[in-house]
Design an enzyme around this catalytic site. Structure first.
Site, PDB file in Angstrom:
ATOM      1  N   SER A   5      -9.766  -5.181   7.898  1.00 51.97           N
ATOM      2  CA  SER A   5     -10.020  -3.774   7.628  1.00 51.97           C
ATOM      3  C   SER A   5      -8.786  -2.888   7.693  1.00 51.97           C
ATOM      4  O   SER A   5      -8.883  -1.707   7.363  1.00 51.97           O
ATOM      5  CB  SER A   5     -11.034  -3.246   8.643  1.00 51.97           C
ATOM      6  OG  SER A   5     -10.466  -3.258   9.962  1.00 51.97           O
ATOM      7  N   SER A  46      -8.927  -8.428  11.046  1.00 52.79           N
ATOM      8  CA  SER A  46      -8.545  -7.213  10.327  1.00 52.79           C
ATOM      9  C   SER A  46      -7.053  -6.925  10.310  1.00 52.79           C
ATOM     10  O   SER A  46      -6.608  -6.036   9.586  1.00 52.79           O
ATOM     11  CB  SER A  46      -9.281  -6.004  10.919  1.00 52.79           C
ATOM     12  OG  SER A  46     -10.639  -6.037  10.572  1.00 52.79           O
ATOM     13  N   LYS A 101      -3.266   3.280  11.708  1.00 52.25           N
ATOM     14  CA  LYS A 101      -4.609   3.109  11.143  1.00 52.25           C
ATOM     15  C   LYS A 101      -5.497   4.260  11.617  1.00 52.25           C
ATOM     16  O   LYS A 101      -5.426   4.648  12.794  1.00 52.25           O
ATOM     17  CB  LYS A 101      -5.144   1.750  11.617  1.00 52.25           C
ATOM     18  CG  LYS A 101      -6.507   1.353  11.047  1.00 52.25           C
ATOM     19  CD  LYS A 101      -6.875  -0.059  11.511  1.00 52.25           C
ATOM     20  CE  LYS A 101      -8.199  -0.536  10.930  1.00 52.25           C
ATOM     21  NZ  LYS A 101      -8.525  -1.925  11.311  1.00 52.25           N
TER      22      LYS A 101
END
Lengths: 59, 464
Positions: free
Chosen positions: B157, B181, B82
């Site tokens: 997210s 997330s 990420k």
């Protein structure tokens, strides 16, 4: 759902934070401020006077 | 293997093939890169690919394979990070214009841990801006899309992690979870994802959202894959003040031990009355309960405080801490944020110090109440997300505040929480449930999730 924050209070808090909101952003964020009021209303009645926070400092 | 072939179905299967010298790490990396290049224009799962790094790491893994010196199950496995996880010499942007030119000098601790275990970094995955603002269409990179239906949201997210794993572009990815997330994208993309116990995995070198809630963890196709990835990233890190100074738990050896005798408390009110989840989501939770009961678990119902209590405390804490993180840029670069994040952060400035402390006081009480409810059970069970994935252009700017979320309660309590796929909904998209354990009993959560996957056929169905 509670009302949005009163305009003078909202404007003062945004000014303190130093945010240059456009008129459209001001309208959008102020409308959403009712969510903050809802969250805080949910907590306040439940707080006991001696209740410690979850962030008690331990050296 | 190279070219636009398929990756193995999961990380564990790939690891077995590599160990048996039936799969080349270099060909596996080339296949992953080819797939990512071909699918990314549609999925936007990656902000950037890292082919030079990937092939260098894959060649080193292959040399170890040939000499019988593999480091373990992650050696030669293609993964993504990420883009809030810092990577030495590779831009780490937070999916934001604010950090578009940020090139870290060193890797985040968990990036380093996976690299030392032999993982092959295919690229940096998309995220909501700074892990909170999205899905946004006014950032330098578009939002990731759900491989099951590219008109749909991935959940956030850790958007790119969900899209990349679900599309078979990588076999695992790092995520962060502050309010859901990891579990959101896992639930909406039909994957497994675990938010570990707070403090189990380092956050050093990871762009923060809310320090007292932030965790790092893996997203993968199966629970077994998550266990392998989490094993390689768990452990004390003195550079992270939240890191727990305790031995690394063994997450693997008991994974196949089944659930016979485990006591599981179903929090039915969370997803049936506090928040009314869709019929398919509710049926998925009941399906999981029935499967685990058939496998020998003892099911009961438990009652926790109302979801709205967790919602109020969680969001006031998250917003306050995020405001503190972003305050300098808010004053100087406000319009460099995307519209969604800048308005969410502007809203966060309205939370007072007293509000924050009231939320932390409530948090202590909620932790005590959940711990008491778990005295009679080993695990909790509820839904992961209330519905299938929404159309990506219909996610509202303040969606998280409009109804209580099912994931943030366990960021507040710091407990391990695993999202797993429980089937498919009316729209043909995945739905999921969460298993929650006691702090630092991540192994028990994984064992139960693995038992469910082993007893069902959901892992055989992939996005087109």
């Amino acid at each position: 759902m509670p009302d949005p924050l009163p305009e003078p209070l909202f404007d003062a808090l945004i000014a303190r934070a130093g945010l240059p909101l456009t008129p459209a952003e001001r309208d959008s964020v102020r409308a959403a401020s009712r969510h903050i009021a809802a969250l805080t209303e949910r907590l306040r009645p439940q707080a006991q006077v001696a209740l410690e926070p979850a962030t008690v400092f331990r050296p | 293997m190279s070219g636009m072939g398929e990756l193995p179905l999961g990380l564990a299967e790939a690891a077995r093939l590599i160990a048996a010298k039936q799969l080349s790490p270099v060909e596996l990396a080339e296949c992953a890169l080819t797939r990512a290049e071909a699918r990314n224009p549609e999925l936007h799962a990656f902000i950037r690919l890292t082919p030079d790094l990937a092939l260098s790491q894959a060649r080193a893994a292959e040399a170890r394979q040939m000499s019988g010196a593999l480091k373990g199950p992650l050696d030669g496995i293609p993964i993504g990070h990420k883009d809030i996880f810092e990577t030495a010499g590779i831009p780490t942007t937070g999916h934001s214009r604010i950090l578009a030119d940020h090139v870290p000098a060193k890797d985040a601790a968990v990036v380093r841990a996976w690299a030392e275990a032999g993982a092959v970094t295919i690229g940096k995955t998309a995220t909501h801006e700074f892990a909170w603002g999205g899905p946004s269409f006014d950032l330098p990179w578009p939002p990731a899309r759900n491989p099951w239906d590219t008109t749909r949201f991935t959940g956030g997210s850790s958007t790119g992690a969900g899209a990349a794993v679900a599309a078979g572009l990588v076999l695992g990815a790092t995520g962060s979870d502050t309010g859901g997330s990891i579990r959101g994208p896992a639930g909406l993309c039909g994957l497994a994802g675990i938010k570990p116990t707070y403090g189990l995995c380092s956050r050093s070198g990871v762009l923060p959202l809310a320090h007292s809630l932030d965790t790092t963890g893996p997203i993968a196709w199966t629970v077994e894959d998550c266990a392998l990835l989490l094993q390689a990233m768990a452990g004390h890190d003195p550079e992270d003040p939240s890191s727990a100074d305790r031995p690394v738990p063994d997450l693997i050896s008991g994974l196949g031990g089944g659930v016979r005798g485990l006591r599981i408390g179903l929090i039915r009110h969370f997803h049936e009355s506090d928040l009314v989840a869709s019929p398919a989501v509710r049926a998925g939770v009941d399906h999981m309960a029935a499967v685990l009961r058939a496998e020998g678990a003892i099911l009961s119902e438990v009652t926790l405080p109302p979801l709205l209590d967790f919602h109020a405390a969680g969001w006031l804490i998250l917003m306050s801490e995020a405001h503190a993180v972003h305050e300098p840029w808010l004053r100087t670069r406000f319009h460099d944020y995307g519209e969604i994040l800048r308005e969410r952060l502007a809203l966060a400035t309205l939370v007072s110090a007293a509000d924050y402390l009231q939320a932390q006081r409530q948090r202590r009480r909620l932790c005590q109440q959940v711990a008491a409810a778990m005295e009679g059970v080993d695990l909790l069970l509820t839904a992961a997300q209330p519905t299938e994935a929404l159309p990506i252009d219909r996610v509202s700017k303040f969606a998280s505040l409009e109804s209580p979320g099912l994931t943030i309660p366990f960021n507040l309590t710091g407990q391990p929480a695993l999202a797993v796929c429980t089937g498919f909904g009316e729209g043909g998209l995945p739905v999921g449930a969460q298993l929650i354990g006691r702090p630092f009993e991540d192994a028990t959560v994984l064992r139960a999730g693995h038992a469910f996957e082993r007893a069902t056929a959901w892992r055989a169905r992939r996005a087109a």
